[in-house]
Design a protein around this motif. Structure first.
Motif, PDB file in Angstrom:
ATOM      1  N   HIS A  11      -9.554  -9.091  18.988  1.00  0.00           N
ATOM      2  CA  HIS A  11      -8.229  -9.713  18.943  1.00  0.00           C
ATOM      3  C   HIS A  11      -7.145  -8.642  19.041  1.00  0.00           C
ATOM      4  O   HIS A  11      -7.398  -7.447  18.905  1.00  0.00           O
ATOM      5  N   SER A  12      -5.930  -9.113  19.255  1.00  0.00           N
ATOM      6  CA  SER A  12      -4.764  -8.246  19.171  1.00  0.00           C
ATOM      7  C   SER A  12      -3.631  -8.961  18.440  1.00  0.00           C
ATOM      8  O   SER A  12      -2.476  -8.595  18.557  1.00  0.00           O
ATOM      9  N   THR A  13      -4.010 -10.005  17.696  1.00  0.00           N
ATOM     10  CA  THR A  13      -3.050 -10.782  16.896  1.00  0.00           C
ATOM     11  C   THR A  13      -3.635 -10.927  15.490  1.00  0.00           C
ATOM     12  O   THR A  13      -4.325 -11.908  15.200  1.00  0.00           O
ATOM     13  N   ASP A  15      -2.750 -11.698  12.382  1.00  0.00           N
ATOM     14  CA  ASP A  15      -2.539 -12.864  11.503  1.00  0.00           C
ATOM     15  C   ASP A  15      -3.376 -14.053  11.958  1.00  0.00           C
ATOM     16  O   ASP A  15      -4.046 -14.711  11.157  1.00  0.00           O
ATOM     17  N   LEU A  16      -3.345 -14.339  13.251  1.00  0.00           N
ATOM     18  CA  LEU A  16      -4.112 -15.458  13.786  1.00  0.00           C
ATOM     19  C   LEU A  16      -5.608 -15.216  13.612  1.00  0.00           C
ATOM     20  O   LEU A  16      -6.359 -16.119  13.215  1.00  0.00           O
ATOM     21  N   THR A  62      -5.241 -13.571  24.356  1.00  0.00           N
ATOM     22  CA  THR A  62      -3.819 -13.855  24.201  1.00  0.00           C
ATOM     23  C   THR A  62      -3.056 -12.894  25.121  1.00  0.00           C
ATOM     24  O   THR A  62      -3.642 -11.919  25.626  1.00  0.00           O
ATOM     25  N   GLU A  64      -1.165 -10.634  24.228  1.00  0.00           N
ATOM     26  CA  GLU A  64      -1.254  -9.318  23.594  1.00  0.00           C
ATOM     27  C   GLU A  64      -2.596  -8.654  23.873  1.00  0.00           C
ATOM     28  O   GLU A  64      -2.673  -7.452  24.151  1.00  0.00           O
ATOM     29  N   SER A  65      -3.684  -9.424  23.780  1.00  0.00           N
ATOM     30  CA  SER A  65      -5.010  -8.822  23.987  1.00  0.00           C
ATOM     31  C   SER A  65      -5.231  -8.459  25.455  1.00  0.00           C
ATOM     32  O   SER A  65      -5.905  -7.468  25.762  1.00  0.00           O
TER      33      SER A  65
END
Length: 401
Positions: A11-13, A15-16, A62, A64-65
Motif C-alpha cells: 500500500h501507499s495509503t 490509514d486505509l 491507488t 499514490e501506490s
C-alpha cells in the motif's frame, strides 16, 4: 496450516491499509508496517523478507501506490512469486481502475480483484478479500533460514517472556501481530526484516543472552547480515541454477565486484546457515587461455572440497559424490578476460558436470554477449548498494565485537 496464514499488504495509503488490516487480523497474520520505509530504514530487507515469506498478499492500487517506487518494487516481487509459485494475490482498486496499470511487466491488472464499487465499508472489503482467498489453496510458506534463526534465538533466550523484554529494550516494534503459538518464528521474521543496518541495536540487546554460545550468536548475526537484503526473485534464479533446473541458465551473472556478495546469494538460495551452506570455489585469476582457466577451476574446487592429491581422480570422486547426493557446488569467476567460447567448453567438460558457475561483473554492460541476457540475475543490484551493504556489515561487526 499450523499457523494463521501470513498476509502481506502492499500500500501507499497507511490509514486505509490499517483500517482494512484491522478487519482481517483475526484470520491472518498481517504483514503491514511502513514506518521503517518512511524513516529511511532498510526497506529492501523488510520487503524481501516479508514478501518472501508471506502466504498471500493484498495489493492496494491507488493513485499514490501507482506513483510509489516502493510499491513498484513490491509489485515486481509479488508478481514473480505469483507467476512462479502461484502466490495468491488480491488487488484492491481505490480511486483507480485496472486499465491505469495495463501493459506493465508485473501484469497485476490481469488478476481478478476488488473494485471501487465494493468500498461501501471496510468490513465489506475484508469479506471480499476472504472470499477471494477462500478458493485459493493457501500453502504455508516455510523459509528454512527463518526457522533456523528462530531455533537459534530460542536456544539463547530460552523462554517466550524474554522476547517481550528484548523487544522492548531494543525498541523492536512487533506491531499488532498475534504471537501466540508462533512467537519464535514471528520474532525471527521481524528481526530478519530489520536487516543489519536496522537490526544491530536489537542484536546488541540479544548479545548478553549468548555469552556462553558465541558461535550461535555469530550465526544469528551472519544470517541477518548476509540474507536479509537480497531480492527474492534473484535468489530463486540462483536456486534454479544450483539444482540444474531447466528454468535456470548456467552460468548465471551478477553485477557485483566482490565474491562475498555472490556468496550471499548462494547462501540465501541454500536455505542453510553460513557455516554449512553449499560449497563455493573462487577462481578470479586473469586467465591467459582456456587451459589456464580449466586448471585454475580445478585447483579452486580442490581447495573448496579439501582435496589435496595431484591430478583430478580424487576431485572427480568428490564431485561425483556431491552429484549423487544432489549437493550443489558453485564456482565464482570474474567476467573480465573471459571468452564466451571458454564458458561453452567448461559446460562440455565431463569433470564439471553438475558444477554451477556464477560470473561477477561490476559493470555488466561491458560484457554484452558473454552470457545470455536472461542469465544475468534480475533485478540487478542498484548502484552503490553493494558498498552500502558491506559498510553496514563492517560497522555493525565492529560495534558488536
Amino acid at each position: 496450516m499450523a499457523r494463521r496464514p501470513r498476509l502481506f499488504i502492499s500500500h501507499s495509503t497507511p490509514d486505509l491499509a490499517k483500517e482494512i488490516a484491522a478487519e482481517l487480523e483475526a484470520d491472518y497474520e498481517i504483514l503491514l508496517d511502513r514506518t521503517a520505509l518512511e524513516a529511511g530504514g532498510d526497506w529492501r530487507s523488510t520487503l524481501n523478507v516479508w514478501i518472501g515469506t508471506c502466504d498471500a498478499a493484498v495489493i492496494m492500487i491507488t493513485p499514490e501506490s501507482i506513483a510509489s517506487p516502493f510499491c513498484q518494487y513490491e509489485w515486481a516481487l509479488l508478481s514473480y512469486r505469483h507467476k512462479q509459485y502461484k502466490l495468491p494475490l488480491v488487488p484492491i482498486y481505490h480511486g483507480s481502475v485496472p486499465k491505469e496499470i495495463a501493459g506493465r511487466a508485473d501484469q497485476i491488472c490481469a488478476i481478478s480483484g476488488i473494485g471501487s464499487q465494493d468500498f461501501a465499508s471496510k468490513a465489506k472489503i475484508a469479506r471480499k478479500v476472504k472470499e477471494l482467498l477462500s478458493v485459493e489453496n493457501l500453502n504455508e510458506h516455510t523459509d528454512g533460514q527463518i526457522v533456523l534463526l528462530a531455533t537459534y534465538l530460542q536456544s539463547g533466550l530460552l523462554n517466550d517472556s524474554t522476547i517481550d523484554v528484548v523487544a522492548n529494550d531494543a525498541n523492536l516494534h512487533l506491531g499488532a501481530w498475534n504471537l501466540t503459538g508462533t512467537k519464535w518464528s514471528t520474532f525471527a521474521l521481524k528481526l530478519m526484516g530489520l536487516g543489519i543496518a536496522g537490526g544491530w541495536q536489537a542484536l546488541r540487546k540479544l548479545q548478553p543472552y549468548f555469552v556462553a554460545r558465541q558461535e550461535i550468536f555469530n550465526e544469528v548475526f551472519d544470517l541477518i547480515a548476509f540474507c536479509s537484503w537480497l531480492d527474492v526473485s534473484a535468489v530463486e534464479q540462483v536456486k534454479c541454477c544450483a539444482k540444474g533446473n531447466p528454468r535456470g541458465p548456467n552460468p548465471i551473472g551478477l553485477n557485483a565486484k566482490e565474491p562475498r556478495t555472490a556468496n550471499c546469494y548462494i547462501l540465501r538460495a541454500s536455505g542453510l546457515v553460513p557455516s554449512k551452506h553449499w560449497k563455493v570455489a573462487t577462481a578470479l585469476d586473469a586467465f591467459a587461455d582456456y587451459p589456464h582457466l580449466e586448471v585454475s577451476i580445478q585447483e579452486a574446487l580442490k581447495e573448496a572440497l579439501d582435496v589435496d592429491s595431484p591430478g583430478t581422480e580424487r576431485l572427480k570422486a568428490r564431485l561425483d559424490a556431491r552429484r549423487a547426493l544432489n549437493e550443489p557446488i558453485f564456482v565464482i569467476l570474474e567476467a573480465d578476460g573471459l571468452d564466451p567460447r571458454w564458458i561453452q567448453k567448461l559446460l562440455a567438460t565431463p569433470l564439471f558436470n553438475g558444477v554451477s558457475f556464477l560470473v561477477l561483473a561490476a559493470d555488466a554492460g561491458k560484457f554484452v554477449g558473454l552470457l545470455e541476457p536472461d542469465a544475468w540475475l534480475k533485478p540487478p543490484l542498484p548502484p552503490k548498494l553493494e558498498d552500502e551493504v558491506w559498510n553496514n556489515y563492517e560497522e555493525a561487526k565492529a560495534i558488536l565485537a
